[in-house]
Motif scaffolding. Structure first.
Motif, PDB file in Angstrom:
ATOM      1  N   UNK A   1     -33.206  64.270 -14.252  1.00 49.41           N
ATOM      2  CA  UNK A   1     -33.733  62.931 -14.515  1.00 49.41           C
ATOM      3  C   UNK A   1     -34.261  62.903 -15.935  1.00 49.41           C
ATOM      4  N   UNK A   2     -33.804  61.949 -16.700  1.00 49.73           N
ATOM      5  CA  UNK A   2     -34.274  61.799 -18.071  1.00 49.73           C
ATOM      6  C   UNK A   2     -35.626  61.109 -18.100  1.00 49.73           C
ATOM      7  N   UNK A   3     -36.460  61.527 -19.006  1.00 47.99           N
ATOM      8  CA  UNK A   3     -37.729  60.842 -19.230  1.00 47.99           C
ATOM      9  C   UNK A   3     -37.476  59.655 -20.138  1.00 47.99           C
ATOM     10  N   UNK A   4     -38.376  58.695 -20.110  1.00 41.93           N
ATOM     11  CA  UNK A   4     -38.241  57.589 -21.048  1.00 41.93           C
ATOM     12  C   UNK A   4     -38.912  57.972 -22.350  1.00 41.93           C
ATOM     13  N   UNK A   5     -38.378  57.493 -23.434  1.00 36.10           N
ATOM     14  CA  UNK A   5     -38.875  57.844 -24.753  1.00 36.10           C
ATOM     15  C   UNK A   5     -39.523  56.641 -25.419  1.00 36.10           C
ATOM     16  N   UNK A   6     -40.575  56.891 -26.172  1.00 38.22           N
ATOM     17  CA  UNK A   6     -41.258  55.868 -26.957  1.00 38.22           C
ATOM     18  C   UNK A   6     -41.093  56.216 -28.428  1.00 38.22           C
ATOM     19  N   UNK A   7     -41.145  55.220 -29.285  1.00 39.00           N
ATOM     20  CA  UNK A   7     -41.020  55.470 -30.712  1.00 39.00           C
ATOM     21  C   UNK A   7     -42.295  56.059 -31.301  1.00 39.00           C
ATOM     22  N   UNK A   8     -43.433  55.838 -30.622  1.00 38.86           N
ATOM     23  CA  UNK A   8     -44.694  56.469 -31.024  1.00 38.86           C
ATOM     24  C   UNK A   8     -45.569  56.622 -29.790  1.00 38.86           C
ATOM     25  N   UNK A   9     -46.792  57.066 -29.963  1.00 39.50           N
ATOM     26  CA  UNK A   9     -47.647  57.342 -28.812  1.00 39.50           C
ATOM     27  C   UNK A   9     -48.591  56.182 -28.488  1.00 39.50           C
ATOM     28  N   UNK A  10     -48.062  54.967 -28.492  1.00 35.51           N
ATOM     29  CA  UNK A  10     -48.811  53.770 -28.089  1.00 35.51           C
ATOM     30  C   UNK A  10     -48.015  53.054 -27.006  1.00 35.51           C
ATOM     31  N   UNK A  11     -48.746  52.405 -26.077  1.00 39.21           N
ATOM     32  CA  UNK A  11     -48.045  51.671 -25.029  1.00 39.21           C
ATOM     33  C   UNK A  11     -47.282  50.505 -25.650  1.00 39.21           C
ATOM     34  N   UNK A  12     -46.242  50.073 -24.959  1.00 35.93           N
ATOM     35  CA  UNK A  12     -45.410  48.992 -25.478  1.00 35.93           C
ATOM     36  C   UNK A  12     -45.835  47.627 -24.964  1.00 35.93           C
ATOM     37  N   UNK A  13     -46.472  47.563 -23.807  1.00 33.89           N
ATOM     38  CA  UNK A  13     -46.889  46.273 -23.280  1.00 33.89           C
ATOM     39  C   UNK A  13     -45.700  45.386 -22.993  1.00 33.89           C
ATOM     40  N   UNK A  14     -45.646  44.222 -23.624  1.00 29.01           N
ATOM     41  CA  UNK A  14     -44.575  43.262 -23.348  1.00 29.01           C
ATOM     42  C   UNK A  14     -43.333  43.495 -24.210  1.00 29.01           C
ATOM     43  N   UNK A  15     -43.306  44.569 -24.990  1.00 24.64           N
ATOM     44  CA  UNK A  15     -42.159  44.851 -25.852  1.00 24.64           C
ATOM     45  C   UNK A  15     -41.120  45.699 -25.122  1.00 24.64           C
ATOM     46  N   UNK A  16     -39.874  45.654 -25.583  1.00 25.78           N
ATOM     47  CA  UNK A  16     -38.855  46.524 -25.001  1.00 25.78           C
ATOM     48  C   UNK A  16     -38.916  47.893 -25.672  1.00 25.78           C
ATOM     49  N   UNK A  17     -38.015  48.784 -25.318  1.00 26.03           N
ATOM     50  CA  UNK A  17     -38.082  50.156 -25.822  1.00 26.03           C
ATOM     51  C   UNK A  17     -37.856  50.261 -27.323  1.00 26.03           C
ATOM     52  N   UNK A  18     -37.320  49.224 -27.936  1.00 23.15           N
ATOM     53  CA  UNK A  18     -37.126  49.230 -29.389  1.00 23.15           C
ATOM     54  C   UNK A  18     -38.279  48.550 -30.118  1.00 23.15           C
ATOM     55  N   UNK A  19     -39.344  48.230 -29.388  1.00 24.27           N
ATOM     56  CA  UNK A  19     -40.540  47.555 -29.898  1.00 24.27           C
ATOM     57  C   UNK A  19     -40.242  46.135 -30.362  1.00 24.27           C
ATOM     58  N   UNK A  20     -39.324  45.456 -29.657  1.00 22.04           N
ATOM     59  CA  UNK A  20     -38.999  44.068 -29.958  1.00 22.04           C
ATOM     60  C   UNK A  20     -39.376  43.177 -28.793  1.00 22.04           C
ATOM     61  N   UNK A  21     -39.655  41.911 -29.082  1.00 20.37           N
ATOM     62  CA  UNK A  21     -39.967  40.915 -28.076  1.00 20.37           C
ATOM     63  C   UNK A  21     -38.687  40.141 -27.793  1.00 20.37           C
ATOM     64  N   UNK A  22     -38.295  40.080 -26.556  1.00 16.40           N
ATOM     65  CA  UNK A  22     -37.078  39.360 -26.209  1.00 16.40           C
ATOM     66  C   UNK A  22     -37.294  37.846 -26.175  1.00 16.40           C
ATOM     67  N   UNK A  23     -38.440  37.391 -25.694  1.00 17.37           N
ATOM     68  CA  UNK A  23     -38.669  35.949 -25.618  1.00 17.37           C
ATOM     69  C   UNK A  23     -40.152  35.660 -25.389  1.00 17.37           C
ATOM     70  N   UNK A  24     -40.499  34.405 -25.598  1.00 19.76           N
ATOM     71  CA  UNK A  24     -41.857  33.956 -25.327  1.00 19.76           C
ATOM     72  C   UNK A  24     -42.130  34.053 -23.829  1.00 19.76           C
ATOM     73  N   UNK A  25     -41.108  33.813 -23.013  1.00 24.10           N
ATOM     74  CA  UNK A  25     -41.254  33.902 -21.565  1.00 24.10           C
ATOM     75  C   UNK A  25     -41.682  35.304 -21.137  1.00 24.10           C
ATOM     76  N   UNK A  26     -41.163  36.327 -21.839  1.00 22.21           N
ATOM     77  CA  UNK A  26     -41.575  37.696 -21.540  1.00 22.21           C
ATOM     78  C   UNK A  26     -43.088  37.842 -21.656  1.00 22.21           C
ATOM     79  N   UNK A  27     -43.647  37.279 -22.721  1.00 29.74           N
ATOM     80  CA  UNK A  27     -45.095  37.395 -22.926  1.00 29.74           C
ATOM     81  C   UNK A  27     -45.862  36.761 -21.770  1.00 29.74           C
ATOM     82  N   UNK A  28     -45.419  35.589 -21.331  1.00 30.48           N
ATOM     83  CA  UNK A  28     -46.105  34.898 -20.242  1.00 30.48           C
ATOM     84  C   UNK A  28     -45.976  35.668 -18.924  1.00 30.48           C
ATOM     85  N   UNK A  29     -44.786  36.147 -18.644  1.00 33.46           N
ATOM     86  CA  UNK A  29     -44.572  36.896 -17.404  1.00 33.46           C
ATOM     87  C   UNK A  29     -45.352  38.207 -17.415  1.00 33.46           C
ATOM     88  N   UNK A  30     -45.396  38.854 -18.566  1.00 33.17           N
ATOM     89  CA  UNK A  30     -46.132  40.113 -18.688  1.00 33.17           C
ATOM     90  C   UNK A  30     -47.628  39.878 -18.495  1.00 33.17           C
TER      91      UNK A  30
END
Length: 162
Positions: A1-30
């Motif tokens: 089983x592969x572990x998930x990788x982060x670009x740095x040692x901070x949580x991503x919150x509402x961002x995807x694994x590339x540290x990008x926001x897909x939409x405003x809706x993501x922020x509201x749902x998160x």
């Protein structure tokens, strides 16, 4: 089983694994998920109980909607094939053949992730947990896992007494 990788040692919150926001809706749902997390069993104390339990090294199977559990017991840095460093955090992965959820702990903060499962297997692209129904499934699995580990601990104590 592969572990998930982060670009740095901070949580991503509402961002995807590339540290990008897909939409405003993501922020509201998160934000809805974060509000529900305040009263959830999924907290740093219970995560540490699972990660640092004495009976399971890497993972286990138990009776739950997501029956396979994988545990990343130590945080580390990983050098990828692209010569970049990635952070592998403490985490608990719950999975079946169709979905995988990760409960990540970084500096005392919890980050809930959905990991994509492709036909060729699991890859490391992950998005925030955005659906309350997914959170409920994860909470149920988490609760059942805590009960399972507590039951094993009690059985081990009984064995030691005899």
């Amino acid at each position: 089983m592969n572990s998930i990788y982060y670009l740095n040692d901070r949580i991503l919150g509402h961002l995807d694994s590339t540290r990008k926001v897909k939409s405003f809706l993501w922020k509201l749902m998160y934000k809805r998920i974060k509000n529900k997390m305040n009263t959830s069993l999924i907290n740093p104390i219970n995560i540490k109980k699972i990660i640092f339990n004495k009976h399971h090294i890497n993972g286990l199977n138990y009776n739950a909607p997501l029956p396979t559990v994988f545990i990343q017991r130590s945080a580390s840095w990983y050098l990828g094939d692209d010569e970049k460093e990635y952070y592998v955090p403490l985490s608990i992965g719950f999975t079946n053949d169709k979905i995988r959820f990760e409960v990540v702990l970084i500096d005392g903060e919890v980050d809930l992730r959905n990991v994509q499962i492709t036909k060729s297997g699991i890859n490391n692209k992950h998005n925030p947990m955005l659906l309350v129904k997914n959170l409920k499934i994860l909470e149920l699995c988490f609760e059942l896992l805590l009960e399972h580990l507590e039951k094993e601990e009690n059985e081990k104590k009984e064995e030691d007494r005899t």
